[in-house]
Design a protein around this motif. Structure first.
Motif, mmCIF file in Angstrom:
data_model
loop_
_atom_site.group_PDB
_atom_site.id
_atom_site.type_symbol
_atom_site.label_atom_id
_atom_site.label_comp_id
_atom_site.label_asym_id
_atom_site.label_seq_id
_atom_site.Cartn_x
_atom_site.Cartn_y
_atom_site.Cartn_z
ATOM 1 N N ILE A 60 0.849 -1.186 0.000
ATOM 2 C CA ILE A 60 0.000 0.000 0.000
ATOM 3 C C ILE A 60 0.882 1.233 0.000
ATOM 4 C CG2 ILE A 60 -1.554 1.346 1.438
ATOM 5 C CD1 ILE A 60 -2.868 -1.324 2.125
ATOM 6 N N ILE A 85 1.194 4.848 0.768
ATOM 7 C CA ILE A 85 0.586 5.966 1.497
ATOM 8 C C ILE A 85 0.927 7.293 0.816
ATOM 9 C CG2 ILE A 85 0.583 7.182 3.723
ATOM 10 C CD1 ILE A 85 -0.651 4.686 4.309
ATOM 11 N N ILE A 114 13.646 -2.953 1.167
ATOM 12 C CA ILE A 114 12.944 -3.567 2.295
ATOM 13 C C ILE A 114 12.118 -4.739 1.800
ATOM 14 C CG2 ILE A 114 12.914 -1.536 3.774
ATOM 15 C CD1 ILE A 114 10.124 -0.954 2.793
ATOM 16 N N PRO A 150 5.008 -5.705 3.566
ATOM 17 C CA PRO A 150 3.825 -4.827 3.579
ATOM 18 C C PRO A 150 3.852 -3.754 4.661
ATOM 19 C CG PRO A 150 3.163 -7.120 3.366
ATOM 20 C CD PRO A 150 4.643 -7.133 3.590
ATOM 21 N N GLU A 151 4.182 -4.148 5.909
ATOM 22 C CA GLU A 151 4.126 -3.149 6.977
ATOM 23 C C GLU A 151 5.247 -2.125 6.846
ATOM 24 O OE1 GLU A 151 3.671 -4.796 10.841
ATOM 25 O OE2 GLU A 151 1.583 -5.320 10.460
ATOM 26 N N ARG A 152 6.429 -2.610 6.537
ATOM 27 C CA ARG A 152 7.538 -1.663 6.413
ATOM 28 C C ARG A 152 7.327 -0.733 5.215
ATOM 29 N NH1 ARG A 152 12.991 -4.959 6.779
ATOM 30 N NH2 ARG A 152 13.960 -2.914 6.984
ATOM 31 N N ILE A 156 4.519 0.461 4.298
ATOM 32 C CA ILE A 156 3.606 1.521 4.735
ATOM 33 C C ILE A 156 4.384 2.601 5.478
ATOM 34 C CG2 ILE A 156 1.788 2.009 6.400
ATOM 35 C CD1 ILE A 156 0.367 -0.451 5.326
ATOM 36 N N VAL A 157 5.252 2.187 6.382
ATOM 37 C CA VAL A 157 6.046 3.171 7.131
ATOM 38 C C VAL A 157 6.941 3.956 6.172
ATOM 39 C CG1 VAL A 157 7.727 3.498 8.961
ATOM 40 C CG2 VAL A 157 5.997 1.725 9.177
ATOM 41 N N ALA A 158 7.558 3.246 5.232
ATOM 42 C CA ALA A 158 8.475 3.914 4.313
ATOM 43 C C ALA A 158 7.737 4.890 3.403
ATOM 44 C CB ALA A 158 9.230 2.888 3.478
ATOM 45 N N MET A 190 5.024 6.336 4.057
ATOM 46 C CA MET A 190 4.601 7.464 4.879
ATOM 47 C C MET A 190 5.747 8.464 5.008
ATOM 48 S SD MET A 190 3.112 7.356 8.674
ATOM 49 C CE MET A 190 1.830 6.243 8.218
ATOM 50 N N GLY A 191 6.958 7.928 5.149
ATOM 51 C CA GLY A 191 8.129 8.802 5.151
ATOM 52 C C GLY A 191 8.246 9.554 3.846
ATOM 53 N N LEU A 192 7.998 8.842 2.779
ATOM 54 C CA LEU A 192 8.047 9.436 1.448
ATOM 55 C C LEU A 192 7.023 10.570 1.330
ATOM 56 C CD1 LEU A 192 9.819 8.558 -0.890
ATOM 57 C CD2 LEU A 192 7.894 7.273 -1.814
ATOM 58 N N MET A 224 0.331 -3.106 14.374
ATOM 59 C CA MET A 224 0.661 -1.748 13.983
ATOM 60 C C MET A 224 -0.611 -0.989 13.676
ATOM 61 S SD MET A 224 2.967 -0.245 10.886
ATOM 62 C CE MET A 224 4.516 -1.038 11.172
ATOM 63 N N VAL A 253 -2.216 -5.870 7.491
ATOM 64 C CA VAL A 253 -2.425 -4.625 6.777
ATOM 65 C C VAL A 253 -3.870 -4.148 6.909
ATOM 66 C CG1 VAL A 253 -2.441 -3.571 4.501
ATOM 67 C CG2 VAL A 253 -0.537 -4.984 5.182
ATOM 68 N N VAL A 301 10.575 14.385 9.894
ATOM 69 C CA VAL A 301 9.774 13.208 10.215
ATOM 70 C C VAL A 301 9.858 12.203 9.071
ATOM 71 C CG1 VAL A 301 7.412 12.404 10.584
ATOM 72 C CG2 VAL A 301 8.228 14.471 11.718
ATOM 73 N N GLY A 302 9.702 12.703 7.847
ATOM 74 C CA GLY A 302 9.765 11.820 6.684
ATOM 75 C C GLY A 302 11.120 11.155 6.553
ATOM 76 N N LEU A 319 11.579 8.478 9.183
ATOM 77 C CA LEU A 319 10.829 7.253 8.888
ATOM 78 C C LEU A 319 11.565 6.409 7.853
ATOM 79 C CD1 LEU A 319 7.170 8.596 8.776
ATOM 80 C CD2 LEU A 319 8.073 6.907 10.366
ATOM 81 N N LEU A 320 12.077 7.074 6.832
ATOM 82 C CA LEU A 320 12.786 6.336 5.784
ATOM 83 C C LEU A 320 14.073 5.707 6.327
ATOM 84 C CD1 LEU A 320 12.332 8.669 2.689
ATOM 85 C CD2 LEU A 320 11.480 6.350 2.976
ATOM 86 N N THR A 346 13.305 2.701 8.609
ATOM 87 C CA THR A 346 12.876 1.479 7.906
ATOM 88 C C THR A 346 14.032 0.863 7.136
ATOM 89 O OG1 THR A 346 11.589 3.126 6.724
ATOM 90 C CG2 THR A 346 10.510 1.061 7.190
#
Lengths: 430, 294, 317
Positions: free
Chosen positions: B38, B40, B95, B99-101, B103-105, B107-109, C57, C111, C289-290, C293-294, C297
């Motif tokens: 997914i 984000i 990564i 799937p979960e990572r 989403i976090v990545a 979101m960072g993007l 999560m 998910v 923040v972005g 996060l990157l 991960t």
């Protein structure tokens, strides 16, 4: 680029530091890093809480530009009470929560003498609450009527711009008499809009008009057509006031919806602040009326003071950036920053303010002011100041769109917008 | 309150919304269907599309707005597609599409893209002149002609995408990977490259819908949130990764949202739609439409 | 084992004592900052219980944070509650919201769980806008609070040191509670659920119930944080329910290290200062923040806490 220095750093002589040392004792409790000294020549720090980002960004840009210009003029004049002014700008993101943090930052990190600048109602409310906690004089450059209604506290002032209640009172006779009697209001869905709704509904009734419907639109909305079908068909005048990033879309969609055949329009210039009247799709505005606090076009207010102010800020005669005609100013609001800074100057000089320990005297001095004279310091016009309510009153302008430009057709007197404010802050302890 | 004209307006507004939404959601659905991740940051690709059209029409060519618009229609997908490919190569591949990572990545993007735009383009919402400007006067109200053009363009682009997916080799690879990545790889499908191109194609669809919507809504750095949310809703209601379901759901949700927004309140419309999604997912984790293939 | 428990409690209490002493050395501005950090750390501790220990999560914790904030704020504004009653009202409303959310969202996992929590939180955010006659929507409510009356003494919440110590008390409670919880049999089973749900089920545990209570505890702690934030800074508005308050605790927890009791504090403090410092250079400070996060991960999936723990374990005891 948050801490923008505009004042000239002045080196201190040893004697000046000693002279200021007395003021230190009072501050020792307040923090571990007290300011070095309060000597003459030491800069007076003024914090501008600006809406650099968020829904108020268009206003924030011009507020900052006007304030920087005013500070430059003040420093060229020799500063305030002989001290250069240092302007420190912080972005509150037009967010109430961030506003509280910014007030804290001003008070405890930058150690500013005064704060000014918030405009949007929700931000003003949050900053006002923190001003009392931090005992920090706060000059709002907002049009909220809460201050004069007594909802804030003794640390909050409005010396540079009039409030919605007074504006609405001044212009309602014109709206009901010349635009239409059955009015539908389109307002932003927050406190500023509610001010308009409440005061205009009351004023319209007094003038023999009637508010048929009120359509409240969230200020973050990006498309508006869907709201317009809620306008009752028997409306003969639309009173619109919109803020936020989507104002151009708002007026354009209003035009698409009604064309030239719709009800007559009366708007607050907020719906068009930072928007060029001659944009494509806005032709339908021709002939409609708008409230202005400070005429956008030089022809509307061609005084010595107004010209001086426009030159200093860098405005052309159409109210746009003189270096980029596409950048239209928020001229009916930003002059408030200019006038606020000059009112601070006047009060600092009259009170003999030296530093934080003189805030009590400073506040009492502001409260004793009764008027500001028209001139370079107050280019918008003369103001009456009601000290106990911390609120100023001034004249308003009504303009008509003619050939894609705004032409002032009516100027109210100060008395037209004057009312007896409820607030009496002088009874509160400092 | 519910009068004929109001209903007609609701329908028209809904159709515009649905057409653009279908494009955006198709991109998100494609990415999920093939890569099972997914994104984000999908809404930010829409925003980038809008920023590019502003740049093309206001900065690059001071000429006729239609020229800038046409240029953006080509440039936005190319630029945004390249950004998406870079993101795939630099982040998602590393990564391993967990799937979960992811989403976090992503979101960072999201924050990185949005804030970079704030830094360069600024916080203002800037208007974009529609390529053609005319107004259609109906007996009860007027309507923007450009909005009708948007519907047509969106349908055309959907058609092109459909052709690519069903007729071309890359489309075949994508379908094969979607069914079973490992088997596809065994049969010589370059799965990694397919992933990169799917991610890029998804982003390109978002960017194009950004180009289409910008003259209606202005370009603003925060405009990505709404399309993300709505396409999420559409993708889930339509069945995760089910393209036909996505299109159907886009029509349904777009028009439904338009109707509720005109007749009641836009906020209420969004609230109902989000709750609907939560319920759909809980009741039928596969979405309303069952995928025809396993 | 008992000695290990003692050492662990002693260490955490030492951290709390250090935070208490910090208020006598920190300059005024940083006292305010640390007050906020401790309040957010409570949110992150709550988040960590669900994410770090139970392995779920969520992207919906803004809903619980806002439930606490609105529970407290609205009861002050509309019902004239005092600060303590308002705090309890906030926690109670977060508890109720968590119960309801738990019944709904735990039917899915992975998910889908993430999306359902995101959607519910989004609906909650829209609800704060829609019911604006009660919540005052975007604009929010600025509160005027009565002082806390306790044992004949009166503490004004506008006083920075009162704020600091109230935040510290709540933080200490949340930290020690989470420590106790995770050392209890209940906590052990949560970890078992995270590691292998099927096996835990096979051993005869009702894993649904364990996940459910983990969510309720997590949501209620987040609500405590929201209620505190609202009361200490005298404001509540729709932005409290926005996506940001779901992503921040995730970020704090990831940065500090999932499943480490002190991770949330470390993550919150570091992130808060990073944002605060970068905000004086640019308006686009959320880019930090972005980037964080990157980076996390890609290169530090264990966060700072995990890294420190590994470093400590490598040393001979």
């Amino acid at each position: 680029m948050s801490a923008r220095k505009t004042g000239n750093p002045v080196s201190l002589s040893r004697r000046q530091i000693l002279a200021g040392a007395g003021a230190l004792s009072g501050l020792a409790l307040a923090g571990q890093f007290p300011r070095s000294a309060y000597a003459a020549g030491d800069p007076l720090k003024i914090g501008l809480q600006a809406h650099r980002t968020g829904i108020g960004a268009a206003y924030g840009y011009w507020y900052e530009r006007t304030s920087v210009a005013a500070v430059k003029v003040i420093n060229d004049m020799g500063g305030i009470a002989g001290r250069p002014v240092e302007l420190i700008v912080e972005d509150d993101a037009t967010d109430a929560k961030r506003a509280g943090e910014v007030m804290e930052k001003f008070a405890t990190q930058h150690n500013v003498d005064f704060v000014f600048g918030p405009l949007f109602g929700h931000v003003v409310g949050a900053s006002a609450a923190r001003a009392a906690d931090l005992k920090m004089p706060l000059f709002i450059v907002s049009e909220g009527s809460e201050l004069a209604d007594g909802q804030f506290n003794r640390y909050v002032f409005q010396t540079g711009i009039t409030n919605v209640r007074s504006q609405v009172k001044a212009i309602s006779p014109f709206v009901i008499g010349n635009v239409g009697k059955k009015v539908t209001m389109i307002i932003p869905d927050y406190i500023f809009g509610y001010n308009h709704r409440d005061f205009f509904t009351e004023a319209a009734k007094a003038e023999g008009g009637e508010v048929k419907a009120v359509i409240a639109i969230p200020p973050t909305e990006t498309s508006f057509t869907k709201y317009f079908s809620q306008i009752p068909p028997d409306t003969d005048a639309i009173y619109h006031v919109m803020v936020g990033p989507g104002v151009l879309t708002f007026v354009r969609e209003l035009g698409e919806f009604f064309g030239t055949k719709g009800p007559k329009l009366f708007g607050f210039i907020d719906s068009l602040e930072a928007v060029a009247i001659a944009s494509p799709g806005l032709e339908f505005l021709e002939g409609s009326h708008l409230w202005e606090a400070f005429p956008r076009y030089l022809s509307g207010l061609d005084t010595e003071g107004a010209k001086f102010y426009r030159d200093a800020v860098g405005l052309d005669e159409n109210g746009a950036n003189k270096d980029n005609a596409k950048e239209v100013s928020t001229n009916s609001h930003m002059f408030g920053c200019w006038e606020t800074l000059f009112s601070i100057k006047q009060a600092v000089e009259a009170s003999g303010y030296k530093g934080a320990s003189d805030r009590k005297t400073f506040i009492e001095t502001v409260e004793a002011i009764t008027s500001f004279a028209e001139g370079k310091e107050h280019p918008q016009g003369e103001k009456k100041f009601i000290g106990k309510a911390h609120q100023c009153f001034g004249r308003q302008f009504i303009s008509q769109v003619e050939g894609g430009k705004l032409k002032v057709v009516h100027t109210t007197s100060i008395e037209d917008g004057l009312y007896e404010p409820k607030a009496d802050y002088t009874t509160q302890a400092l | 309150m519910i009068t004929g004209p109001a209903l007609l307006l609701a329908l028209m507004e809904g159709a515009v919304g649905a057409a653009v939404l279908a494009l955006t959601a198709l991109g998100l659905s494609l990415v999920f269907g093939v890569m099972r991740v997914i994104n984000i940051a999908h809404g930010e690709f829409v925003m980038l599309g809008a920023i590019i059209v502003w740049w093309c029409s206001a900065e690059l060519l001071g000429a006729h707005p239609a020229l800038g618009f046409l240029l953006a229609l080509v440039m936005a997908p190319v630029v945004v597609g390249l950004i998406a490919m870079a993101a795939d190569w630099l982040v998602l591949r590393r990564i391993n599409y967990d799937p979960e990572r992811t989403i976090v990545a992503t979101m960072g993007l999201l924050y990185v893209i949005q804030q970079s735009v704030l830094m360069t383009y600024g916080p203002d919402a800037r208007p974009i002149e529609p390529p053609v400007y005319f107004r259609i006067q109906l007996p009860w109200f007027g309507y923007s002609g450009y909005k009708l053009i948007v519907i047509a363009l969106a349908l055309l682009l959907l058609g092109i995408t459909w052709l690519i997916l069903s007729k071309s080799r890359i489309g075949l690879y994508m379908r094969a990977t979607r069914l079973d990545a490992e088997t596809a790889q065994a049969f010589g499908v370059p799965v990694r490259r397919v992933y990169a191109s799917v991610f890029a194609l998804g982003a390109m669809l978002a960017a194009v819908s950004g180009v289409l919507i910008a003259p209606i809504q202005q370009a603003h750095y925060l405009m990505g949130a709404d399309p993300l949310l709505l396409s999420f809703i559409v993708v889930i209601v339509g069945g995760l990764g089910n393209l036909r379901g996505t299109l159907l759901a886009a029509a349904l949700i777009g028009i439904g949202e338009g109707m509720i927004a005109v007749l009641f309140s836009p906020t209420l419309a969004k609230m109902i739609a989000t709750l609907l999604v939560a319920l759909v997912l809980i009741a039928r984790p596969g979405g309303l439409m069952r995928e025809s293939a396993p | 084992m008992r000695q290990a428990a003692f050492r662990s409690y002693a260490f955490h209490i030492a951290v709390i004592a250090a935070l208490f002493l910090l208020q006598y050395v920190l300059p005024a501005y940083h006292i305010g900052t640390f007050t906020r950090i401790m309040v957010y750390a409570v949110l992150a501790i709550g988040y960590n219980i669900l994410f770090g220990y139970t392995g779920l999560m969520s992207l919906g914790h803004a809903m619980f944070f806002a439930a606490g904030a609105y529970g407290a704020g609205l009861s002050v504004y509309w019902l004239g509650f005092g600060p303590i009653a308002a705090l309890l009202a906030g926690v109670a409303s977060a508890f109720v919201v968590s119960l309801l959310a738990g019944i709904v969202v735990l039917r899915v996992s992975g998910v889908a769980f993430l999306i359902v929590t995101l959607m519910l939180a989004q609906a909650a955010f829209l609800a704060t806008l829609y019911f604006n006659t009660i919540t005052l929507g975007d604009q929010g409510i600025v509160l005027s609070l009565r002082p806390i009356e306790m044992a004949g003494l009166s503490f004004a919440l506008s006083d920075p040191s009162v704020k600091y110590n109230v935040a510290l008390a709540a933080f200490a409670f949340a930290l020690l509670f989470s420590l106790w919880l995770l050392r209890s049999p209940f906590g052990r089973i949560l970890i078992a659920v995270r590691e292998n749900e099927a096996r835990t089920k096979l051993l005869g545990y009702n894993t649904f119930l364990y996940r459910f209570w983990a969510l309720v505890i997590s949501g209620t702690l987040s609500g405590l944080s929201g209620a505190l934030y609202c009361l200490l800074f005298a404001y509540v508005g729709a932005s409290f329910a926005s996506l940001q308050y779901s992503t921040l605790p995730l970020l704090y927890t990831l940065l500090g290290g999932t499943g480490v009791t002190l991770g949330p504090l470390a993550g919150t403090a570091i992130m808060y200062y990073l944002i605060d410092i970068s905000s004086s250079f640019t308006s686009s400070y959320m880019i930090i923040v972005g980037a964080a996060l990157l980076v996390i991960t890609l290169w530090f999936p264990e966060g700072i806490g995990g890294w420190v723990r590994r470093f400590l374990r490598r040393k001979p005891a």
